[in-house]
Design an enzyme around this catalytic site. Structure first.
Site, PDB file in Angstrom:
ATOM      1  N   GLY A   1       0.811  -1.225   0.000  1.00 14.24           N
ATOM      2  CA  GLY A   1       0.000   0.000   0.000  1.00 14.24           C
ATOM      3  C   GLY A   1       0.834   1.260   0.000  1.00 14.24           C
TER       4      GLY A   1
ATOM      5  CG  LEU B   1      -2.066  -1.994  -3.948  1.00 10.68           C
ATOM      6  CD1 LEU B   1      -1.662  -1.341  -5.254  1.00 10.68           C
ATOM      7  CD2 LEU B   1      -2.596  -0.963  -2.967  1.00 10.68           C
ATOM      8  CG  ASP B   2       1.557  -3.015  -3.469  1.00 13.70           C
ATOM      9  OD1 ASP B   2       1.950  -2.755  -4.613  1.00 13.70           O
ATOM     10  OD2 ASP B   2       1.301  -2.144  -2.628  1.00 13.70           O
ATOM     11  CG  ASP B   3      -1.630 -10.529  -3.260  1.00 11.63           C
ATOM     12  OD1 ASP B   3      -0.904 -10.767  -2.281  1.00 11.63           O
ATOM     13  OD2 ASP B   3      -2.479 -11.328  -3.693  1.00 11.63           O
TER      14      ASP B   3
END
Lengths: 297, 297, 297, 297
Positions: free
Chosen positions: A214, A240-242
């Site tokens: 995040g 997100l960011d995964d």
């Protein structure tokens, strides 16, 4: 150096794949110059990267597709590439230039075997620099959304961000981009964008994921008092960011480092991690499966 | 080497602290051999570690407490220690021996200036080894709780885990322990325990916190496909794996590494990180404030 | 897990080796679980490590030697090993215990698939510890040589060091040792010893070779003011600290670190680097050629 | 932020220096924002970096020189600097651009508090890039010397290299350069040059010194089969690659890496190590004594 063919295969593990692959190459007069395989014993999946040359050098395209048919007949998914290929890359940036310059300079140096065909940005900061590198620059402003984080979904048609993404996709398709690199592009991309751009997207996140996903990760890291900060290059997915992690690295910090220091140290970390991830992709060294990568370095 | 006095101070930042401290030491015939300070500009807090000797060497205890009064008069919180002091340490272990052996061997080597007075374990695995090091071993079995993760609170009096913790606290107090080291002790300690043992507790978590807090971090790391695994030494607090971080380190892994490989690599990482954190504590190099540490290394 | 066979091959590069190897394994009902190859383009040498199982599991010894004949017929040098094999290892030490304990503890933990059959030392310091691990300890004092560094050559027969080496060789042979590990054994071994012991010798040097070869490397590093110190595990050859490097690692230091600090930091570095190198050897992952190693990790 | 004054002191260790320094600052209404000291016990030398502000902010130059007189009166050598100062830097390059671009970009980013006043090169490769950064570029060709490595001494007056160095010195003096950075400038500078340019010279050597001093270090590293490659930033002295080390870092390599790969990996290493060293110099964090540095980071 003669043209080489690289194939990336994966599929259900079974005896005889290595023999089948190497036997085919031998029979067709090829010479293996690099081969690496991996068995995921828990999942029963076989992965291989094999690179070979033909001395006569004739018809590499035909040979690559002929090899692909063999691999498919063995139940494998396969991707092939020629060493002379230079895939088209679009770089997306916001205002920070460190990752952008690293990519463009590495490309000039010959370290990134690709063609950087366009830069897209929601700001004008890097327009002149882009011109100096001889790469067209597209300024696509992304309006702040009226409220919430919205991500452009369910906002009714025609929000500004939706429009901007449509314009970005048009540029990407027009240039025939086969890879998108987000070099500190500071907007969250919608799932629609990720589907529509029809190319893998590599992102650099400025933390050691999964820690500090995040926004403002160095602020988070500073507040938590960690002793190492990191950067993570990964394929972008709808979450997100995964996405699957390609490459990560860290640097030591202490209580003496302010958030500003971490941002500075992070810049050197991020740019090198991102460029390395892009190089691995361009050299066809990465297989994605599930949420993970196999990186044949 | 003559006895040295170390003082750790912190409090509201204000002009004249360094001058006050160094002036006092000079006036009393001391010689500063190490001094380090830190200002947290955001919080307006001043931190200092100062170590000095008196050539005549007389009455270090009196001088240390006299110095402490000065520091308090300047509005500082202060802790002093003599270089000859050897605080009493209790080590808690379960079955894994790597962190235990590292601590005991480093202690034998003279690298950990303390007195390891007891080992407490919920298993018998390391009893003989403890004997070889000449340290008494207390076997305090911890019964599995009937259900849930309970952490021993609200379980009514007299659950087995409560009883075990009471026994552990009794041993700790009987030995006058001033530091507890959890060398891969695989039980979650209750808040009651942390209060009752009246000594700081250093724990080693086998991940790069805050990533992968909780159980089976290497399994989590393997599932997420990270490219680096880590270990984190921190002070234990009532919130699991959330206390102030003292020291961290990482190692590179790839898709080739199974969970078993990560466990093996992790062992070497954990033991060195934990021992280093304990040494920093014993050398009075750590100040805790809020959720963070200042480590004067 | 069924018995697996590992083969290490190297020889002149030529088309068809991978196909020949994998074809043979397939034809004999084997299943490759790991294969890795390397081509040294400059030298024209091919290297391969291949590991496979036979589901029926019968006669692995026969199959291994049958495979070896195939590889030799292809012009390769080859070495095979069974996964159940536990080669005999002799550990040589002086007074420092850190590398010794790491090896013995890793061995107990099951991380080093070998049989540690004896410890030889020129001192008595680790005799009791060795007994605790259940390993016979041989104290072979090495008299100081009258003058010079002599290395035991040209000293006329019967110097004390020659006698000691003869005794060491006798112990090594008596135990049938197939690997010698110098875990901070602080005597220079003669070429005669290296020939007579008929087994590879792994040494740990406490610097980042080729920097600071020879005596007192941490003192040398301190004097030179380096910002990183290292450790190097290598095969011993007749030339001091010049053999093929297996594994290296470093740690950051600063002007604050005394030589004593470097010695302490170095201990953790050395022991982990040495143990890792021994594990790589025991898992048959190392091929030596010229002054270099290929390490299939 | 108000102007701060930084002082770097060193001299014979004696009681009262810290008290004298901090007392003076307090008396003159200053507030210490950073202070760090080091005692080299073996050499009996004291080192200090102290940074302070005066709230009224008036006459920092006068205060700095007044402080310097105090320090000299205590027998210390001292150097002071104001936080607003931007020393003039000349960058020397040959054909490789990686270290050059890193410096210029970091400078643009505000990470290097200096004024880059000129670039000098024996080639034209980076002329246009230099122009894009707005920095004048001086092309000073250095003729190959007829034979030997000569280093420009004893060659009779008027060898081409001597002439080139005279021209370089003239440019350096004309711009009033206070620091020279050799960003992969591939010519050996003569002792005459080092004296005449009247400014410290920071060089980046592409190996982990003292390993692989001299020419083609990655080739040397590849031949030796090391498992880590490094880069070293140091002050240049009359002895090649032997000056005081400022900063070093390493990266892991394996048998898979060709010399070309090492050159590529090295580029990222070198540029970050050099830029960090220059930043440390510009922030007045480095004290040189003998062949070593004290780096107050």
């Amino acid at each position: 150096m003669p043209e080489s063919i690289t194939a990336l295969l994966h599929g259900p593990d079974q005896p005889g794949i290595v023999a089948g692959v190497s036997g085919w190459i031998l029979k067709h007069g090829g010479n293996i110059i690099h081969a690496d395989q991996h068995h995921d014993a828990r999942e029963g999946v076989f992965f291989q990267r094999v690179e070979w040359t033909h001395e006569d050098g004739s018809d590499p395209v035909g040979r690559a597709s002929s090899f692909a048919r063999l691999a498919e007949a063995m139940g494998m998914q396969v991707r092939t590439a020629l060493s002379s290929a230079r895939i088209k890359v679009v770089v997306m940036v916001s205002t920070a230039g460190h990752a952008f310059h690293q990519l463009l300079l590495d490309w000039h140096e010959g370290d990134l075997p690709c063609e950087i065909v366009a830069v897209i940005s929601n700001h004008r900061h890097l327009e002149r620099a882009s011109g100096n590198y001889g790469v067209p620059y597209y300024h696509v402003p992304v309006p702040r959304e009226p409220k919430g984080k919205g991500k452009g979904k369910g906002k009714g048609k025609g929000t500004g961000k939706d429009d901007a993404e449509r314009e970005q996709v048009a540029i990407i398709r027009e240039h025939g981009a086969e890879l998108i690199v987000m070099a500190r592009y500071m907007q969250i991309l919608s799932e629609t964008f990720l589907e529509e751009c029809r190319a893998p997207v590599i992102n650099i996140h400025h933390s050691f994921l999964p820690a500090f996903a995040g926004a403002r990760p160095y602020h988070q890291a500073h507040d938590r008092g960690v002793k190492l900060i990191g950067a993570t290059a990964h394929y972008a997915t709808g979450v997100l960011d995964d996405g699957p992690i390609i490459h990560q690295d860290v640097r030591r910090v202490s209580h003496r480092h302010t958030v500003q220091d971490m941002l500075r140290i992070g810049r050197d970390l991020e740019k090198v991690v991102l460029s390395e991830a892009v190089r691995l992709h361009l050299e066809n060294r990465i297989l994605v499966y599930g949420k993970k990568t196999v990186v044949f370095d």
